[in-house]
Design a protein around this motif. Structure first.
Motif, PDB file in Angstrom:
ATOM      1  N   PHE A 141       0.874  -1.175   0.000  1.00  0.00           N
ATOM      2  CA  PHE A 141       0.000   0.000   0.000  1.00  0.00           C
ATOM      3  C   PHE A 141       0.909   1.223   0.000  1.00  0.00           C
ATOM      4  N   GLU A 142       1.242   1.720  -1.184  1.00  0.00           N
ATOM      5  CA  GLU A 142       2.229   2.794  -1.337  1.00  0.00           C
ATOM      6  C   GLU A 142       1.654   4.032  -2.016  1.00  0.00           C
ATOM      7  N   SER A 143       0.679   3.837  -2.885  1.00  0.00           N
ATOM      8  CA  SER A 143       0.149   4.942  -3.687  1.00  0.00           C
ATOM      9  C   SER A 143      -0.484   6.010  -2.806  1.00  0.00           C
ATOM     10  N   GLY A 144      -0.143   7.246  -3.117  1.00  0.00           N
ATOM     11  CA  GLY A 144      -0.560   8.372  -2.306  1.00  0.00           C
ATOM     12  C   GLY A 144       0.564   8.860  -1.424  1.00  0.00           C
ATOM     13  N   GLY A 145       1.554   7.998  -1.217  1.00  0.00           N
ATOM     14  CA  GLY A 145       2.704   8.378  -0.403  1.00  0.00           C
ATOM     15  C   GLY A 145       3.959   8.618  -1.216  1.00  0.00           C
ATOM     16  N   GLN A 146       3.842   8.494  -2.542  1.00  0.00           N
ATOM     17  CA  GLN A 146       5.022   8.636  -3.401  1.00  0.00           C
ATOM     18  C   GLN A 146       5.458  10.101  -3.509  1.00  0.00           C
ATOM     19  N   PRO A 147       6.739  10.331  -3.778  1.00  0.00           N
ATOM     20  CA  PRO A 147       7.215  11.711  -3.970  1.00  0.00           C
ATOM     21  C   PRO A 147       6.758  12.262  -5.317  1.00  0.00           C
ATOM     22  N   ALA A 148       6.938  13.536  -5.524  1.00  0.00           N
ATOM     23  CA  ALA A 148       6.588  14.155  -6.799  1.00  0.00           C
ATOM     24  C   ALA A 148       7.419  13.535  -7.920  1.00  0.00           C
ATOM     25  N   ASN A 149       6.767  13.281  -9.051  1.00  0.00           N
ATOM     26  CA  ASN A 149       7.446  12.724 -10.227  1.00  0.00           C
ATOM     27  C   ASN A 149       8.173  11.418  -9.913  1.00  0.00           C
ATOM     28  N   ALA A 150       7.512  10.569  -9.144  1.00  0.00           N
ATOM     29  CA  ALA A 150       8.091   9.263  -8.808  1.00  0.00           C
ATOM     30  C   ALA A 150       8.174   8.382 -10.049  1.00  0.00           C
ATOM     31  N   GLU A 151       8.972   7.324  -9.962  1.00  0.00           N
ATOM     32  CA  GLU A 151       9.130   6.399 -11.082  1.00  0.00           C
ATOM     33  C   GLU A 151       7.775   5.864 -11.520  1.00  0.00           C
ATOM     34  N   SER A 152       7.619   5.687 -12.821  1.00  0.00           N
ATOM     35  CA  SER A 152       6.356   5.221 -13.380  1.00  0.00           C
ATOM     36  C   SER A 152       6.638   4.609 -14.746  1.00  0.00           C
ATOM     37  N   PRO A 153       5.611   4.048 -15.395  1.00  0.00           N
ATOM     38  CA  PRO A 153       5.830   3.469 -16.729  1.00  0.00           C
ATOM     39  C   PRO A 153       6.130   4.507 -17.804  1.00  0.00           C
ATOM     40  N   PHE A 154       5.898   5.801 -17.484  1.00  0.00           N
ATOM     41  CA  PHE A 154       6.121   6.842 -18.475  1.00  0.00           C
ATOM     42  C   PHE A 154       7.606   7.196 -18.584  1.00  0.00           C
ATOM     43  N   PRO A 155       8.040   7.701 -19.732  1.00  0.00           N
ATOM     44  CA  PRO A 155       9.451   8.098 -19.886  1.00  0.00           C
ATOM     45  C   PRO A 155       9.866   9.082 -18.799  1.00  0.00           C
ATOM     46  N   GLN A 156      11.034   8.879 -18.243  1.00  0.00           N
ATOM     47  CA  GLN A 156      11.513   9.753 -17.174  1.00  0.00           C
ATOM     48  C   GLN A 156      12.221  10.975 -17.777  1.00  0.00           C
ATOM     49  N   ASN A 157      11.427  11.778 -18.486  1.00  0.00           N
ATOM     50  CA  ASN A 157      12.011  12.923 -19.191  1.00  0.00           C
ATOM     51  C   ASN A 157      11.275  14.229 -18.903  1.00  0.00           C
TER      52      ASN A 157
ATOM     53  N   ALA B 211       1.715  10.356 -14.453  1.00  0.00           N
ATOM     54  CA  ALA B 211       2.218   9.402 -13.461  1.00  0.00           C
ATOM     55  C   ALA B 211       1.380   9.450 -12.192  1.00  0.00           C
ATOM     56  N   THR B 212       0.921  10.638 -11.831  1.00  0.00           N
ATOM     57  CA  THR B 212       0.092  10.770 -10.640  1.00  0.00           C
ATOM     58  C   THR B 212      -1.177   9.935 -10.761  1.00  0.00           C
ATOM     59  N   THR B 213      -1.794   9.935 -11.948  1.00  0.00           N
ATOM     60  CA  THR B 213      -3.009   9.137 -12.125  1.00  0.00           C
ATOM     61  C   THR B 213      -2.710   7.639 -12.069  1.00  0.00           C
ATOM     62  N   TRP B 214      -1.506   7.248 -12.506  1.00  0.00           N
ATOM     63  CA  TRP B 214      -1.109   5.828 -12.418  1.00  0.00           C
ATOM     64  C   TRP B 214      -1.083   5.381 -10.965  1.00  0.00           C
TER      65      TRP B 214
END
Length: 320
Positions: free
Chosen positions: A61-77, A87-90
């Motif tokens: 149970f981690e979602s909602g506690g992640q930092p801004a622009n946390a790792e996600s399936p989207f390009p990290q650019n 990424a926030t919606t993910w």
């Protein structure tokens, strides 16, 4: 067919017998060596409750506690100064859809799991955190947020862990006694701190397929091993496995451990993350896998706090 540990013991006994036999002429002593021919004891393959294979399921149970622009399936650019709204919606999917779907699935399967909860995620979604506990699952600590705790000072790390535990207690009423560091990366002081705070176990270890005990601050402390081999964030997100590949890998792991469990105490770990394991196809994968596993005699699903307590009570538990 002889298993490896029995083979090693028997080989050792034969070697010893040979050395003793060759030494008799020099020692001038008559020894029959009957004690060397005794059959070695079978290792304790059963769990204390009679289980043959115990399966431990994690639900992060981690979602909602992640930092801004946390790792996600989207390009990290993302350009600096901008928020990654996609990424926030993910991550939002994890608490809006993922965990509720998994909770219903665990009920259908009759399985109780351990949920490793990030403190800030719990505070953001208190009703969901409480529901997890109210439905009979274990709440375990997972830090207050996604901070890198292995770089913290002793006092800062202790405060960081305690804040996460306190958040779980305030919201759910559950006393967390198990711990999981972010990406398993604990520091040199982590186990000492956990023991001081009243924890019974941690999971940040990949070295065995069964729980073991070590001394921390002069007291027994349990490791309930975790997994990367049967972990959705590693396989689905990290290696881009299809659902079929995930099912096949986990099933093969189960089949091997079940075979070994005839002669050795075995534990299988499987891990699901809120925004990954709670997707429709992964919930179907869990249903297929767990239905298959439950058809095997002696297979039991247990929360990690149950495993830790059983390991502490069992005098045959491995000690490191």
């Amino acid at each position: 067919m002889t298993d490896r540990r029995t083979f090693i013991r028997q080989s050792s006994l034969l070697t010893t017998a040979g050395l003793i036999a060759s030494a008799v002429p020099f020692a001038g002593m008559a020894q029959n060596g009957n004690n060397l021919q005794e059959k070695p004891k079978e290792e304790n393959s059963k769990w204390l409750d009679g289980s043959r294979l115990v399966i431990s399921v994690s639900m992060q149970f981690e979602s909602g506690g992640q930092p801004a622009n946390a790792e996600s399936p989207f390009p990290q650019n993302m350009k600096k100064g901008y928020k990654d709204l996609s990424a926030t919606t993910w991550y939002e999917y994890g608490y809006k859809e993922g965990i509720p779907r998994m909770l219903d699935n665990w009920d259908k399967l009759g399985v109780k799991i351990t949920s490793h909860m990030v403190g800030s995620a719990v505070l953001k979604n208190p009703a969901l955190a409480k529901e997890i506990v109210d439905r009979g699952h274990e709440a375990a600590a997972h830090g207050m947020n996604w901070a890198t705790q292995y770089t913290m000072s002793y006092n800062d790390e202790k405060k960081f862990i305690k804040e996460g535990v306190d958040a779980i207690k305030i919201i759910t009423g559950f006393d967390a006694i198990g711990y999981n560091a972010n990406w398993l990366r604990r520091g040199e002081n982590t186990l000492k701190i956990l023991q001081e705070l009243g924890f019974l176990y941690h999971i940040d270890d990949l070295s065995r397929d069964e729980p073991f005990i070590q001394k921390v601050n002069g007291k027994d402390f349990v490791t309930v091993p975790y997994t990367l081999r049967c972990n959705d964030i590693q396989l689905i997100e990290g290696k881009n496995f299809s659902v079929d590949q995930f099912i096949n890998q986990v099933k093969m792991e189960f089949d091997q451990l079940y075979e070994e469990s005839e002669k050795r105490r075995r534990q299988m770990s499987i891990s699901f993350h809120d925004r990954i394991g709670g997707t429709p196809q992964m919930v179907q994968a869990a249903m297929e896998l767990f239905t298959y596993m439950k058809k095997h005699q002696g297979v039991n699903f247990k929360r990690k706090d149950e495993i830790a307590r059983m390991a502490l009570e069992d005098k045959t538990t491995i000690r490191d």
